[in-house]
Motif scaffolding. Sequence first.
Motif, PDB file in Angstrom:
ATOM      1  N   GLY A   1      35.076  45.398  11.009  1.00 55.59           N
ATOM      2  CA  GLY A   1      33.960  44.466  10.828  1.00 55.59           C
ATOM      3  C   GLY A   1      34.285  43.089  11.391  1.00 55.59           C
ATOM      4  N   TYR A   2      35.574  42.739  11.399  1.00 52.19           N
ATOM      5  CA  TYR A   2      35.963  41.422  11.906  1.00 52.19           C
ATOM      6  C   TYR A   2      36.326  41.433  13.388  1.00 52.19           C
ATOM      7  CZ  TYR A   2      36.089  39.719   7.102  1.00 52.19           C
ATOM      8  OH  TYR A   2      35.759  39.350   5.832  1.00 52.19           O
ATOM      9  N   GLU A   3      36.213  42.605  14.009  1.00 53.99           N
ATOM     10  CA  GLU A   3      36.577  42.684  15.418  1.00 53.99           C
ATOM     11  C   GLU A   3      35.419  42.301  16.332  1.00 53.99           C
ATOM     12  OE1 GLU A   3      35.604  45.002  13.575  1.00 53.99           O
ATOM     13  OE2 GLU A   3      34.514  46.555  14.645  1.00 53.99           O
ATOM     14  N   ILE A   4      34.202  42.217  15.773  1.00 55.85           N
ATOM     15  CA  ILE A   4      33.041  41.937  16.627  1.00 55.85           C
ATOM     16  C   ILE A   4      33.167  40.528  17.218  1.00 55.85           C
ATOM     17  CG2 ILE A   4      31.578  43.543  15.338  1.00 55.85           C
ATOM     18  CD1 ILE A   4      30.242  41.076  14.073  1.00 55.85           C
TER      19      ILE A   4
ATOM     20  N   TRP B   1      35.139  35.927  16.382  1.00 53.01           N
ATOM     21  CA  TRP B   1      36.165  35.118  17.065  1.00 53.01           C
ATOM     22  C   TRP B   1      35.543  34.469  18.298  1.00 53.01           C
ATOM     23  CZ3 TRP B   1      37.742  37.705  21.736  1.00 53.01           C
ATOM     24  CH2 TRP B   1      37.386  39.068  21.799  1.00 53.01           C
ATOM     25  N   VAL B   2      34.276  34.045  18.128  1.00 53.76           N
ATOM     26  CA  VAL B   2      33.501  33.548  19.270  1.00 53.76           C
ATOM     27  C   VAL B   2      34.122  32.290  19.883  1.00 53.76           C
ATOM     28  CG1 VAL B   2      31.883  32.432  17.671  1.00 53.76           C
ATOM     29  CG2 VAL B   2      31.194  32.835  20.023  1.00 53.76           C
ATOM     30  N   ASP B   3      34.704  31.414  19.052  1.00 49.01           N
ATOM     31  CA  ASP B   3      35.294  30.194  19.608  1.00 49.01           C
ATOM     32  C   ASP B   3      36.463  30.525  20.538  1.00 49.01           C
ATOM     33  OD1 ASP B   3      33.815  27.933  18.386  1.00 49.01           O
ATOM     34  OD2 ASP B   3      34.441  28.910  16.536  1.00 49.01           O
ATOM     35  N   PHE B   4      37.260  31.504  20.133  1.00 49.25           N
ATOM     36  CA  PHE B   4      38.375  31.912  20.989  1.00 49.25           C
ATOM     37  C   PHE B   4      37.847  32.546  22.276  1.00 49.25           C
ATOM     38  CE2 PHE B   4      41.648  34.851  22.472  1.00 49.25           C
ATOM     39  CZ  PHE B   4      42.766  34.026  22.484  1.00 49.25           C
ATOM     40  N   GLY B   5      36.848  33.417  22.135  1.00 53.47           N
ATOM     41  CA  GLY B   5      36.264  34.092  23.295  1.00 53.47           C
ATOM     42  C   GLY B   5      35.697  33.106  24.305  1.00 53.47           C
ATOM     43  N   ASN B   6      35.105  32.027  23.781  1.00 52.80           N
ATOM     44  CA  ASN B   6      34.521  31.027  24.677  1.00 52.80           C
ATOM     45  C   ASN B   6      35.594  30.217  25.398  1.00 52.80           C
ATOM     46  OD1 ASN B   6      31.957  31.797  24.000  1.00 52.80           O
ATOM     47  ND2 ASN B   6      31.714  30.233  22.415  1.00 52.80           N
TER      48      ASN B   6
ATOM     49  N   PHE C   1      44.436  31.482  18.795  1.00 56.85           N
ATOM     50  CA  PHE C   1      43.492  32.403  18.159  1.00 56.85           C
ATOM     51  C   PHE C   1      43.279  31.999  16.703  1.00 56.85           C
ATOM     52  CE2 PHE C   1      42.197  36.260  15.963  1.00 56.85           C
ATOM     53  CZ  PHE C   1      41.265  36.818  16.839  1.00 56.85           C
ATOM     54  N   LEU C   2      44.389  31.709  16.019  1.00 55.66           N
ATOM     55  CA  LEU C   2      44.301  31.299  14.619  1.00 55.66           C
ATOM     56  C   LEU C   2      43.499  30.006  14.486  1.00 55.66           C
ATOM     57  CD1 LEU C   2      46.217  33.585  14.065  1.00 55.66           C
ATOM     58  CD2 LEU C   2      47.748  32.013  12.882  1.00 55.66           C
TER      59      LEU C   2
ATOM     60  N   LYS D   1      39.817  30.395  14.754  1.00 51.09           N
ATOM     61  CA  LYS D   1      39.191  30.980  13.564  1.00 51.09           C
ATOM     62  C   LYS D   1      38.623  29.873  12.671  1.00 51.09           C
ATOM     63  CE  LYS D   1      39.431  35.479  13.529  1.00 51.09           C
ATOM     64  NZ  LYS D   1      38.382  36.393  13.046  1.00 51.09           N
ATOM     65  N   LEU D   2      39.180  28.652  12.827  1.00 52.39           N
ATOM     66  CA  LEU D   2      38.713  27.519  12.041  1.00 52.39           C
ATOM     67  C   LEU D   2      37.612  26.747  12.779  1.00 52.39           C
ATOM     68  CD1 LEU D   2      42.204  26.288  10.773  1.00 52.39           C
ATOM     69  CD2 LEU D   2      40.531  27.630   9.506  1.00 52.39           C
ATOM     70  N   GLY D   3      37.178  27.266  13.944  1.00 51.72           N
ATOM     71  CA  GLY D   3      36.128  26.613  14.715  1.00 51.72           C
ATOM     72  C   GLY D   3      34.758  26.784  14.064  1.00 51.72           C
TER      73      GLY D   3
END
Lengths: 286, 375
Positions: free
Chosen positions: B62-65, B69-74, B300-301, B304-306
């Motif tokens: 559920g957390y892999e979508i 983690w959109v901030d990291f992806g961007n 990445f960590l 997660k706070l983004g």
Amino acid sequence: MLKNRTIAWSLLTPSAAWLILFFVLPMIGMLILSLRPDMRGGPFQLGWLPTVKHYQNIITGEVYLPLLWLSIKVAFGVAMAATLLAYPLAYFLVFHAGRRSSFLLTLAILPFWTSYLLRIIAWKTMLGSNGLVNNLLIYLGLVEEPVRILLYSRLAVIVTLVYVWLPFVALPIFASLHRINPSFLEAAAILGASPWRSFFKVTLPLSLPGVIAGFFMVFIPTVGEYITPMLVGGTRSTLYGNIIELYFGDGANWPLGSAMSVVMLAGVLLLALVISRLVDLRRLVG
Amino acid sequence: MSQRTKDQNVFFVLILMLTFVLTACSGAAQPTSEPAATEATEALATEAPVQSGSLTVLEWAGYEIPEMWVDFGNTYPDANVTFNFGGSDPDIYGKVLAGSSEDIIHMYTPFLNFYVEEGLIQPLDTSKLTNWEKVPQGFKDACTIDGEVYCVPWDWGYSSILYRTDKIPEGVDSWEALMDAKYAGHISMWDDGPSAVSVGSYLKGYDETNLTDEQLEEIKQLWIEQRDKNLFYWVDEPALEEAISSGDVWVAYAWNGAFYRLLQAGVPVAYADPKEGRNSWIGQYAISTKAENYDLALAFLDSKLGEETATHLLVDYAYGHPIPEYFSVVEDPLLVQALSLDDPGILERTNFTVPISSANRDRFVEMWAEVKAAP
């Protein structure tokens, strides 16, 4: 001779290899794990000193052995009830169902085509406060408030387990009844035996191997049962298997869980030994 | 029945099962169908170096979508992130212990210390975390062991007493309600030893991080006495929610997710603010000692706070995020209620679950086993 031996080996090797790899070795692993003081360093850590403290804990503890005894009693009750209910079913299928017998047998084992878990969850919808049984009772005016004993109780666990195992027990009994030579029954009738007498003197003794096989097929796995109490049981339905699950799961204390499993295994083996001594299997078969 | 009809039936059942599996998958996949927000978080984008590489994460389904983690992806569109899954904390811990080599591990507070004790995760350089200063102290403490920060807190929620307002009109203001004879047969406790120890410590006024054997024995007796008033120990939330909506259970130890879903379903429930304080659970991300790309893992960590990631966690999944300044995005009044976002003092009154040692965990689990198995 040599050829026979080759055939024997080629027949036995695949299943033996499977059992050694996935049964014997894990059992040895469990035995070793049960002597470890704790989980430090992971499952493959070496260099720890063997200890019997987990066994001491289980044997001197106030709760574990009484719980094992309770689980054995519950399993015995479940196996007994399932066998008593399955016998008439198998008897009917063999002697009275005629041509439809194999069709009816298929119907009886039909539930096994769905998952065990799914069927237990279905029981919850039957037995719950909003379930079918309670709604029917309320509709018929038999009760005013939903009866809660139907779910969250040891009774619910036993009822569910008997339901789950019933067809399993019917199969070996069916097979053993099926094998009885009809001429034995004819002979009994010709010699003047009443139907009851011929049942107790001929049919029942000849079907006992199937009955005993069915009984143990239920009894042994039920001693370690944990899923059913977890799903339909209440606060007082905990069985020995639930505590083992607790130590292997959330507890992450595999050594203690292993020691509990070894104790259970030893207990069940001992019981099976005692019972097989009391009921001489060879005499029954012979 | 002939072999052919039997085969046909088996085939039919297989098709039926396949249908179930497929429907279940499509159901689970629904949150992902929402298009991932495309606006890049500028703050992160400007200062982050262009970096690629690959990361593996040992994650909960559920957390892999990508939204999670959109901030990291961007920020790192070229980075290759792979997810492996575990089904529970013991499962994930077991995998890491047995040598699984993901760079990043997602665990919950009660297990953090195990990883530290076994040397499976490494301390974090918080000076490199751009969002660290926004995190409240309670969440930082839950990640700190012997002065070292080992994780970044992320998803969290409360544990408190959920009760039916129609059955208990007088309300609940203490954990004592789980022991109250008035509600006998209508109480449900979570099937978890460490949580039972927390509640017992609140009631007895003990320090749960430093319990003597005698104190633990008293807590055990408390739960043994509670047992006959307790209807069942719940294992999964749907079973608890079903029992609460059917009226079997009036008062239960529960997480705020259950509260939110029951509110949505229109069940008359409230979530207590007990005088001893709520309990809480916190999900945390840590970096494995085996991680090859420490800087990227740390990024990445941090991401997660983004804010954008936080928004998805709050709105899509209805879980809490540690940074309070993002809470304003939540508009759904039921969700505001479920997370108590309208109560600024709630976090100060909450007991944040502290990491426990494996020795203590063994003691607590053993205590719980003895409660459940008591004659």
